[in-house]
Write a protein that holds these residues in place. Structure first.
Motif, PDB file in Angstrom:
ATOM      1  N   ALA A   1       1.013  -1.214   0.039  1.00 25.11           N
ATOM      2  CA  ALA A   1      -0.154  -0.149  -0.067  1.00 25.11           C
ATOM      3  C   ALA A   1       0.820   1.192  -0.097  1.00 25.11           C
ATOM      4  N   ASP A   2       0.101   2.335   0.162  1.00 25.27           N
ATOM      5  CA  ASP A   2       1.115   3.718  -0.185  1.00 25.27           C
ATOM      6  C   ASP A   2       2.060   3.583   1.259  1.00 25.27           C
ATOM      7  N   ARG A   3       3.365   3.638   1.131  1.00 24.05           N
ATOM      8  CA  ARG A   3       4.392   3.766   1.863  1.00 24.05           C
ATOM      9  C   ARG A   3       4.390   2.537   2.861  1.00 24.05           C
ATOM     10  N   VAL A   4       3.987   1.449   2.211  1.00 25.36           N
ATOM     11  CA  VAL A   4       3.664   0.050   3.097  1.00 25.36           C
ATOM     12  C   VAL A   4       4.797  -0.838   2.070  1.00 25.36           C
ATOM     13  N   TYR A   5       5.649  -1.563   2.837  1.00 29.10           N
ATOM     14  CA  TYR A   5       6.377  -2.564   2.058  1.00 29.10           C
ATOM     15  C   TYR A   5       6.291  -3.858   2.923  1.00 29.10           C
ATOM     16  N   ALA A   6       6.557  -5.104   2.371  1.00 28.77           N
ATOM     17  CA  ALA A   6       6.584  -6.322   3.267  1.00 28.77           C
ATOM     18  C   ALA A   6       7.650  -7.061   2.642  1.00 28.77           C
ATOM     19  N   ALA A   7       8.339  -7.903   3.723  1.00 24.86           N
ATOM     20  CA  ALA A   7       9.309  -8.773   3.217  1.00 24.86           C
ATOM     21  C   ALA A   7       9.220 -10.204   4.038  1.00 24.86           C
ATOM     22  N   GLY A   8       9.645 -11.064   3.367  1.00 28.50           N
ATOM     23  CA  GLY A   8       9.784 -12.603   4.097  1.00 28.50           C
ATOM     24  C   GLY A   8       8.808 -13.511   4.015  1.00 28.50           C
ATOM     25  N   ASP A   9       8.642 -14.300   4.955  1.00 25.68           N
ATOM     26  CA  ASP A   9       7.614 -15.656   4.894  1.00 25.68           C
ATOM     27  C   ASP A   9       6.170 -15.276   4.457  1.00 25.68           C
ATOM     28  N   LEU A  10       5.744 -13.919   4.797  1.00 22.25           N
ATOM     29  CA  LEU A  10       4.191 -13.627   4.794  1.00 22.25           C
ATOM     30  C   LEU A  10       3.941 -13.097   3.456  1.00 22.25           C
ATOM     31  N   VAL A  11       4.913 -12.779   2.547  1.00 19.89           N
ATOM     32  CA  VAL A  11       4.801 -11.734   1.291  1.00 19.89           C
ATOM     33  C   VAL A  11       4.300 -12.799   0.219  1.00 19.89           C
ATOM     34  N   ARG A  12       3.270 -12.362  -0.413  1.00 18.44           N
ATOM     35  CA  ARG A  12       2.689 -13.175  -1.902  1.00 18.44           C
ATOM     36  C   ARG A  12       3.247 -11.953  -2.747  1.00 18.44           C
ATOM     37  N   TRP A  13       3.945 -12.197  -3.974  1.00 19.46           N
ATOM     38  CA  TRP A  13       4.266 -11.160  -4.712  1.00 19.46           C
ATOM     39  C   TRP A  13       4.587 -11.796  -6.199  1.00 19.46           C
ATOM     40  N   PRO A  14       4.371 -10.910  -7.393  1.00 15.04           N
ATOM     41  CA  PRO A  14       4.849 -11.485  -8.612  1.00 15.04           C
ATOM     42  C   PRO A  14       6.375 -11.645  -8.815  1.00 15.04           C
ATOM     43  N   ASN A  15       6.641 -12.740  -8.835  1.00 11.74           N
ATOM     44  CA  ASN A  15       8.186 -12.930  -9.017  1.00 11.74           C
ATOM     45  C   ASN A  15       8.531 -12.768 -10.531  1.00 11.74           C
TER      46      ASN A  15
END
Ligand SMILES: Cc1cc2nc3c(=O)[nH]c(=O)nc-3n(C[C@H](O)[C@H](O)[C@H](O)COP(=O)(O)OP(=O)(O)OC[C@H]3O[C@@H](n4cnc5c(N)ncnc54)[C@H](O)[C@@H]3O)c2cc1C
Length: 404
Positions: free
Chosen positions: A267-281
């Motif tokens: 989200a705006d100014r919100v990033y995430a990393a690690g085991d909980l992330v779902r992202w387009p690789n």
């Protein structure tokens, strides 16, 4: 705890520490606060299931060496502090110790172990995720008169069973699945089961635990097939789920994890990393969530960079990775790199020094799994950073290697 910070990192493990290191290195003027509900600053989890029972479980030795340096650079560690809500529009996180306003936030709250209701409140039943779990589990099994059962034949259960066997203990692993590590194919499942059996672990596969009972010989697990398994001490290693309850009313998209874009932005100014992330690789052209240490470390760096860049008005970088894990069991290093759809053909190269399993879709290699064979694994893993053709990999395998 400060009430405002440039980059707020929520969670206190590998993704968090890598994010903090990256921000302090690339944007040393930015203030960084880590909010973690653990009592300890970030430490290595992988050794928790691998350190021999006769060896010391030393928190200081497991703590990431950069913690001291980060503290010296002014990074604040707000420990024993739980984030309870995220207000994206207000740019603040509510915690058990007050609110923190941020310039950007990195979510790294990882995963929690799945712990079935039937075991709740029972003595000597453990999940293994944090340092104190490992301490308590090791204390329980130090009584050699107690029988030990492991539920779940995955990596954590397999590793802990291996440490028990090395200590001369009997241990039974029970798993619902007929084929342990079945997602890597039948050949890998068979090799993994053989490794455990030949090392002295009793495997009860394809049978479900339906109850826990006291018997005249101590506590037992009751299996669906009717048998019982001695189980004075029980390790439950049946998987994890993303720790996202605190984000439920935040408006960010939760889909068995935190849904991010290619920059790990949720989200705006919100990033995430690690085991909980779902992202387009972008490497594999698909969305994924990966529960392994190296991914958490790599994503921590990307999310830390992007959080700092957002505050500094710089463009974001993309997160492109080749998933990787390792596991050490019975003196054998098991490693995997790649991404599998389940439709792959598997080619096994057997050598006296171990086995390599190469996964291919048509002419394209999508992954490699090794039992030992470390040097070849490293080379193929490096190749997988780009699209890799089967004939290139085949040409690297030892001449005369038996391909199955
Ligand atoms: C025993 C064990 C052995 C492992 N071995 C291997 C291995 O050999 N190879 C491998 O590749 N991977 C291994 N892993 C997996 C690896 O450790 C994880 O992939 C990695 O820890 C994920 O890091 P993370 O930072 O995403 O999250 P986590 O490590 O899950 O950390 C999340 C952090 O956030 C904190 N937190 C959660 N909710 C909140 C909240 N609301 N507020 C504040 N803080 C919160 C947690 O307490 C924790 O500190 C192992 C894991 C375990 C447990």
């Amino acid at each position: 705890m400060s009430t405002t910070t440039d980059v707020l990192i929520v969670g206190g493990s590998v993704a968090a520490i890598r994010a903090a290191e990256t921000v302090t290195r690339h944007a040393p003027d930015l203030g960084v606060t880590i909010v973690s509900d653990e009592a300890h600053p970030p430490y290595e989890r992988p050794p928790l299931s691998k350190i021999g029972l006769g060896d010391d479980l030393d928190l200081a030795a497991l703590t990431y060496p950069s913690v001291a340096d980060l503290r010296a650079r002014g990074v604040e560690f707000a420990l024993n502090t739980r984030a309870t809500a995220l207000d994206v529009a207000g740019r603040r996180v509510v915690t058990s110790n007050g609110e923190v306003e941020y310039g950007a936030v990195v979510i790294t709250t990882g995963c929690d172990p799945i712990f079935p209701e039937m075991f709740r409140g029972l003595p000597d039943v453990f999940a293994l995720r944090q340092f104190q779990d490992a301490q308590a589990l090791r204390a329980a099994v130090s009584d050699h008169t107690k029988s030990v059962a492991v539920i779940g034949a995955g990596f954590i259960g397999g590793e802990f069973a291996a440490t028990l066997v090395k200590d001369g203990r009997d241990v039974t692993i029970v798993d619902l699945a007929e084929k342990p590590l079945g997602r890597f194919g039948d050949q890998v499942a068979a090799a993994y089961a053989a490794l455990h059996r030949e090392s002295g672990v009793t495997l009860r596969l394809g049978d479900a635990v339906v109850g826990v009972e006291d018997s005249s010989d101590g506590r037992v697990l009751r299996l669906a097939g009717g048998d019982t398994v001695p189980a004075d001490v029980i390790l439950v290693g049946i998987g994890v789920r993303p720790s996202t309850e605190w984000l439920e009313n935040s408006g960010i998209t939760l889909n068995n994890g935190v849904e991010c874009d290619a920059h790990l932005r949720a989200a705006d100014r919100v990033y995430a990393a690690g085991d909980l992330v779902r992202w387009p690789n972008g490497r594999f052209g698909t969305s994924m969530r990966v529960e392994h240490w190296t991914n958490a470390a790599e994503q921590g760096r990307v999310a830390g960079t992007n959080a700092a860049n957002t505050v500094s008005g710089l463009p974001p970088v993309e997160c492109v990775t080749v998933p990787y894990f390792w596991s050490d069991q019975h003196g054998v290093r098991i490693q995997f790199s790649g991404f599998l759809t389940g439709a792959e053909e598997i080619v096994e190269s057997k050598e006296p020094g171990g086995s390599l399993f190469v996964y291919k879709l048509g002419d394209t290699v999508t992954g490699v799994l090794a039992f030992e064979r470390r040097a070849e694994f490293v080379r193929i893993r490096a190749m997988l950073r780009r699209e890799t053709r089967w004939d290139t990999v085949q040409g690297m395998l030892p001449v005369g290697s038996s391909l199955v």
